[in-house]
Structure formats: C-alpha cells, structure tokens
Design a protein around this motif. Sequence first.
Motif, short mmCIF file in Angstrom:
data_model
loop_
_atom_site.label_atom_id
_atom_site.label_comp_id
_atom_site.label_asym_id
_atom_site.label_seq_id
_atom_site.Cartn_x
_atom_site.Cartn_y
_atom_site.Cartn_z
N TYR A 201 -6.58 4.76 -11.19
CA TYR A 201 -5.27 4.15 -11.38
C TYR A 201 -4.21 5.24 -11.53
CZ TYR A 201 -7.55 -0.30 -12.44
OH TYR A 201 -8.28 -1.44 -12.37
N SER A 202 -2.98 4.90 -11.18
CA SER A 202 -1.80 5.70 -11.52
C SER A 202 -0.83 4.75 -12.20
CB SER A 202 -1.15 6.31 -10.28
OG SER A 202 -1.90 7.37 -9.78
N ASP B 69 -3.29 10.42 -2.48
CA ASP B 69 -4.67 10.76 -2.16
C ASP B 69 -4.63 12.27 -1.92
OD1 ASP B 69 -7.39 9.22 -0.91
OD2 ASP B 69 -7.04 11.30 -0.31
N ILE C 148 -4.58 3.05 -1.79
CA ILE C 148 -3.78 3.06 -3.00
C ILE C 148 -2.80 1.90 -2.87
CG2 ILE C 148 -2.22 4.36 -4.49
CD1 ILE C 148 -3.39 6.94 -3.28
N TYR D 131 -6.50 2.58 -7.11
CA TYR D 131 -7.19 3.32 -6.06
C TYR D 131 -8.54 2.63 -5.81
CZ TYR D 131 -4.11 7.34 -7.07
OH TYR D 131 -3.03 8.17 -7.25
N PHE E 204 -0.50 1.58 -9.83
CA PHE E 204 -1.22 1.62 -8.56
C PHE E 204 -2.72 1.65 -8.84
CE2 PHE E 204 2.87 3.23 -7.18
CZ PHE E 204 3.02 2.64 -5.93
N TYR F 130 0.82 -1.20 0.00
CA TYR F 130 0.00 0.00 0.00
C TYR F 130 0.86 1.26 0.00
CZ TYR F 130 -4.26 -2.63 0.83
OH TYR F 130 -5.31 -3.47 0.70
N VAL G 184 1.13 9.83 -7.93
CA VAL G 184 0.29 8.99 -7.09
C VAL G 184 0.16 9.63 -5.71
CG1 VAL G 184 2.23 7.49 -6.41
CG2 VAL G 184 -0.10 6.64 -6.21
N THR H 192 -9.09 7.01 -0.03
CA THR H 192 -8.92 5.79 -0.81
C THR H 192 -7.79 4.94 -0.26
OG1 THR H 192 -7.38 6.87 -2.33
CG2 THR H 192 -9.71 6.86 -2.97
N CYS I 282 -2.29 10.59 4.20
CA CYS I 282 -1.37 10.46 3.06
C CYS I 282 -0.28 11.51 3.27
CB CYS I 282 -2.12 10.68 1.74
SG CYS I 282 -1.11 10.37 0.29
#
Length: 189
Positions: free
Chosen positions: A69-70, A78, A92, A55, A53, A34, A76, A90, A42
């Motif tokens: 997504y990233s 939140d 991630i 989400y 990644f 994660y 990347v 979220t 974050c």
Amino acid sequence: MMNFNEHMNNIDFSSLKKLFLEKGKSIEFKKKDYFVRQNEPCKYVGFVQSGIFRYTRINNDGNEPIVGYSFTDNFVCDYPSLIKNSGALTNIQAVTDCSVYILSMKELNDFWETSMDTQRFGRLVAEEIFVETYGRLLGFYCDTPEQRYIALLERNPDLLQYITLKEIASFLGVTPETVSHIRRKLRQR
C-alpha cells in the motif's frame, strides 16, 4: 495517518517532498483508477497528497494478491520498473480518490544529480526500500499471521477504516476466516 513505511521515518524527506510540490504535476485519481498496470512501464513516481493506493500482482494462477500500500504522505511507484525502464511488476490502483504530485524519472534523476548530498540521499532511499522489502520477506517466512496482523495495525491504526477484511487477508497471505479468528483472539486479551 502514520507512515506505512515506518522505518523511513528516520529519513528527512522534506527536500524531496518540496521538489514534488514545486515541480511535480498534480494529478487526481478516482477510486479504482490505475497509477500503473502490471507489465506496462511505470513512467512516474508520485507523492501522495491524499488517498490510498493498493499494489497487487497477478500470479500464474490468475489470482491477484495484495502486496503493498501507499498512503497519504507516502510515495507511489513501481520502483523496479521506474529505474529499469521496464514493465511494472505490480498493478497500482487507487483504493480511494487520490491527489498525487508526479515526477518523471528524468526529473528525479536531475534532482539526485544536483549535489553530493542529493546523491547520498538517493542512495539512502534505495537502501531503505531494500531494507523494507527484506524485512517483509523475512516476516512472511518467520512471523505468524497474528504477528504480521499486529505489525500491520501498529503501523496503520486507522487502516480498518479504508480496506476490507478480505484485503487484509490478501496482504497477510491468509484467508479472511483466519483474520477473523485473529481479531477475536486479540479482543479476548
């Protein structure tokens, strides 16, 4: 791979990427690690050197739909959690092994404050995040699942190599059977 956030192709991120590569800390994430968990703060924003990644958000029913997504060469984090210093909205999670350069919010804010140009750039990035979010919201209300599927694959032609049909269905807000039906229909054209 094409930039997932295609509208951001109009922004020159070279100075920001340079900042991450020069001042960021390199972190490796294994598949299923994660970046941040829902409700935890974050603390970093990352530049994805390689990897993907996912989400997700756990809803009141305990389901965990995919909400974004990233990909490689994307950022990347939140973002609301980062800027508000609050719990992440979220989860991630790494879909693949990932290499990421991270910066803290303080380091990012120090960059934004270096000049009027970087302040304007920060505002432009925030505006583009809003435009993306608003467009996705309208797409969910106004586009058919088929239209959303086509748009997703246009943004990411290689996506099917990395994620499952079930994940695509979750991201589109439909069942895997619906995605299979859409794929069959598109092949027949």
